[in-house]
Design a protein around this motif. Sequence first.
Motif, short mmCIF file in Angstrom:
data_model
loop_
_atom_site.label_atom_id
_atom_site.label_comp_id
_atom_site.label_asym_id
_atom_site.label_seq_id
_atom_site.Cartn_x
_atom_site.Cartn_y
_atom_site.Cartn_z
N ARG B 593 0.83 -1.19 0.00
CA ARG B 593 0.00 0.00 0.00
C ARG B 593 0.88 1.25 0.00
O ARG B 593 0.60 2.21 -0.72
CB ARG B 593 -0.89 -0.03 1.25
CG ARG B 593 -1.86 1.12 1.29
CD ARG B 593 -2.59 1.10 2.61
NE ARG B 593 -3.82 1.85 2.53
CZ ARG B 593 -4.98 1.42 2.98
NH1 ARG B 593 -5.06 0.22 3.54
NH2 ARG B 593 -6.04 2.18 2.90
N ARG B 594 1.95 1.19 0.79
CA ARG B 594 2.84 2.35 0.86
C ARG B 594 3.51 2.58 -0.49
O ARG B 594 3.64 3.70 -0.96
CB ARG B 594 3.91 2.10 1.94
CG ARG B 594 3.92 3.21 2.99
CD ARG B 594 5.12 3.05 3.90
NE ARG B 594 6.11 4.09 3.63
CZ ARG B 594 7.38 3.99 4.03
NH1 ARG B 594 7.81 2.90 4.64
NH2 ARG B 594 8.21 4.97 3.79
N GLU B 597 1.04 4.17 -2.77
CA GLU B 597 0.76 5.57 -2.42
C GLU B 597 1.93 6.47 -2.82
O GLU B 597 1.72 7.55 -3.40
CB GLU B 597 0.50 5.68 -0.91
CG GLU B 597 -0.91 5.21 -0.55
CD GLU B 597 -1.10 5.06 0.95
OE1 GLU B 597 -2.20 4.71 1.36
OE2 GLU B 597 -0.11 5.29 1.70
N GLN B 598 3.15 6.00 -2.54
CA GLN B 598 4.32 6.80 -2.88
C GLN B 598 4.39 7.04 -4.39
O GLN B 598 4.68 8.15 -4.84
CB GLN B 598 5.60 6.10 -2.42
CG GLN B 598 5.87 6.31 -0.94
CD GLN B 598 7.07 5.51 -0.48
OE1 GLN B 598 7.61 4.69 -1.21
NE2 GLN B 598 7.48 5.77 0.77
N GLU B 601 1.85 9.53 -5.48
CA GLU B 601 2.24 10.89 -5.14
C GLU B 601 3.32 11.40 -6.08
O GLU B 601 3.30 12.56 -6.51
CB GLU B 601 2.73 10.95 -3.67
CG GLU B 601 1.59 11.01 -2.66
CD GLU B 601 0.37 11.80 -3.20
OE1 GLU B 601 0.53 13.00 -3.52
OE2 GLU B 601 -0.72 11.18 -3.34
N ALA B 616 -6.38 6.68 -6.51
CA ALA B 616 -5.82 5.43 -6.00
C ALA B 616 -6.82 4.83 -5.02
O ALA B 616 -7.46 5.54 -4.25
CB ALA B 616 -4.50 5.70 -5.31
N ARG B 617 -6.94 3.52 -5.07
CA ARG B 617 -7.84 2.84 -4.14
C ARG B 617 -7.12 1.61 -3.62
O ARG B 617 -6.48 0.87 -4.37
CB ARG B 617 -9.11 2.40 -4.87
CG ARG B 617 -10.38 2.73 -4.09
CD ARG B 617 -11.57 2.19 -4.83
NE ARG B 617 -11.76 0.78 -4.48
CZ ARG B 617 -12.70 0.03 -5.04
NH1 ARG B 617 -13.48 0.55 -5.99
NH2 ARG B 617 -12.84 -1.22 -4.68
N SER B 621 -3.96 -3.66 2.82
CA SER B 621 -2.55 -3.31 2.70
C SER B 621 -1.70 -4.56 2.82
O SER B 621 -1.14 -4.86 3.86
CB SER B 621 -2.16 -2.27 3.76
OG SER B 621 -2.60 -2.70 5.01
#
Lengths: 128, 748
Positions: B593-594, B597-598, B601, B616-617, B621
């Motif tokens: 998940r991280r 997300e990164q 971004e 993003a969904r 995680s």
Amino acid sequence: MNDHARVILVADDDEDILDLVCLTLEQAGHETIRAADGEEALRLVLRHRPDACVLDVVMPKRTGLEIIEVLRDTEETSDIPILLLTATIREQYLPPGVEKSGKGYLRKPFSPRELQERVAWILDPRDR
Amino acid sequence: MLAIASVLYVAFLIARLENSDMTNGLLALQVIPVALVALELGLAPALGFAVAAMGSIVIWALTKDVHISAGEYVARGAVYFPVAIAVGWIGGRLRVAESTVSARERRLRTIVESSTDALITSDDEGRILAWNPTAERMFGWRSDDVIGRSLPDVVMPEIIRAQYWDGLRGFLMEGEHGLVGQRFEGLALRRDGSEFPTEVAISAVRESNRWIFHAFVHDTTERKAQENERKRLVSIVESTGDAILSFTLEGRITSWNPGAELIYGYTEDEALRMSLFDLVPPDQPDDVEVLLKQVRDGGRIENTDYDRVGKGGRHVEVGVTVTPITNAAGKIVAGAAIHRDISERKRRERYLTAQHGATQLLAQVPDLDEMGPAIMPMIGDAGPWLCAAYWARDGELLRCTATWTTPMTRLPVAPTHEGAEAEWNAAQAEPLWLVGDQAGDELPSGKRAALGGLRTQLWIPIVVSGELFGAFQFFDRRHRDWDEELVGTLNAITDQIGNYVRRRRAEEEVEQAKDEFFGLVSHELRTPLTSIIGYGELLAESEAERLTEQGRKFLSVIRRNAQREMRLVGDLLLLVRIQEGSFRMELEDVDLRRIVEQAVEAARPAADKREIELSARADSSPECNGDPQRLGQVVDNLLSNAIKFTPKGGRVGVNLSANNGVAAIEVTDSGMGIPKEEQQHLFDRLYRAPGAMESAIPGVGLGLTIVKAIVDAHHGRILVESEPGAGATFRVEIPVQPAHHPEEVPNE
């Protein structure tokens, strides 16, 4: 950071990068000793006994890897923490004594912030 | 009958006497019938007839009034009757003699005519006097054609005619000749000019002052043919290179031709004291009992291959055909076998197989360490050898890296073992063939093998550029002589191996040079980038406020492009590593998940710039064991592609989910989509979609290749779903609990 000010030897044959590394470390409050090739680096390490070394791998006269070998074999210098700067080297070829977890070397190009973090880490791994 | 005839005769006589007075004349006339009877029926009936007739006349004379006295009558009768009897007797004799002669003649004629021999009679001038029907058939001449003609001209081939005349002259002078009265063989001539073999017997008969010769001629064509056939068969058995032998149902050898001696080395005398069991190699299972049983059951064995051993332990491979032999009653009493020596053929086949096998193996580009051990069994089978070892050169040492034993045999003591070491010597750079006591210290384990009963050893080195690279060592229990052809074959194989090693080494050198080159390029590219990025960052952090607005903008362009170039250099080098298989990952527990997300971004500025809605969904995680940097690169690359290929104002979404131990990252865009035929090429290196080229979308075609390599290294897979014009979805699946790696074992 100033509380943690240390003496760090920096060796790189590329003058711009040598300046960059020293500048970055000085910004972090450290004192730097500059070396432009491997032999000079080794001589200065043995003379000044810095708290840590930041060594380029590919340098004239002596490579960073050779310097590590000498330092590790010399009792007085065997526990000086070292950060290798590498543009080419592969993880599996790193010599013994260099952290293989990815923290003991830094790939070029690097960001100044990253360099500061890594140096802080090798100086005192428990901080992390 | 005789009595009735004589009574009737007497009655006739009396009737005549009644009317006449010529008694004496009548009495004399009585001689005639008696003589006739004697003549016709023989002497004894004539005598009886005479007595009966006389008696009846006497009775008649006694009872009738006669002109002469009885005494006189008797006296006259005593004169006449002996005369009648004498006439009858002589006549009878003559008659008997005549009839005897004609019967003999008839008998003779029958014999002559029905004889299966040709009977030819000739005179002392060589003229043909008689020619029986068999002669007509045999020679093709009718009797009429040849009577009176010269015998040799008619029945003899020209070359023996002179001999005939010599023989005839000799006989006429000497009164005898070696061939007369003997049976002899000779050639005869038919009317059609063909010649045929005959057996001839000649008898000479002296007849009215001249010699008559009877020749009995027997046509022996058929017998000769049979004889020749038998001789031919015998000579085949005697002269064939195949072993032809017969044996009892217990396996005892009962006949042994010269071919068998040739193949097995045993003389007939020796073989006749042996049995089939003696021909089975001692280290092989007995197959004779099965064979004998088959023969007893009436079965044939057709050209089946057997391993056999001859005198002195000589190994022979034979193709065997066995037939049961039956006696007159049809009972199987023995077996006959033909053994054909196929050693040579088999050997050639094995050599070819080995050579072919080695060539094929080398074509698969084996590692230099694995090549020798892989080829060893092929050569081992070709020998055939009992066992073998492969020695790899390691500096001053030879190290045994593999051993081999034929699956046919169990070896009580192996001559060496994997990991064994020995110093090498210069002599070992040449093939060595050691037999019996010769085997000593020149080869590793040589002595040990010899003591263990391995009498033959073959050392075949692999020499590369004059240096010993490795060697095959083969062992056999049997005493085997130097086999030029085998050594030649093996030398050819090791030459091939040597060439392969040289080629591989050259390739490795090229690889290394390439490696060094990439290292240099990498270094040279990264060093200036290090300064650009580093100083750019320093400038942006500590000097930014001193710059004008436009200066800050210029600085950000420089930094963005430096980052882009750094990624490109990174991708290129990564690709090189993937290609050469030295791509390694640094594994740790990764929160996907991280990562997602990164990546989202990081991609947002680019998306914003193109007014693309980036969402993003994450349903969960999931964690996996992986390389966070590389996995980040996967999502980065997919997102960067999605944004590149989506027109302004479009949508790009990332969805992370986990199901059944598999985490799925889906990157969906609303772009131009990918035609089916292009989808399969997406992951090819440097592939660029035609659509991307037309739209001048930047890139070199490395992104997806790298994505796939990283996903593969995580034991995952990547899928594409797309319809042209309807966007595309790239789905990366990674096992949440990946395969266990030894290096992950936690240390205490």
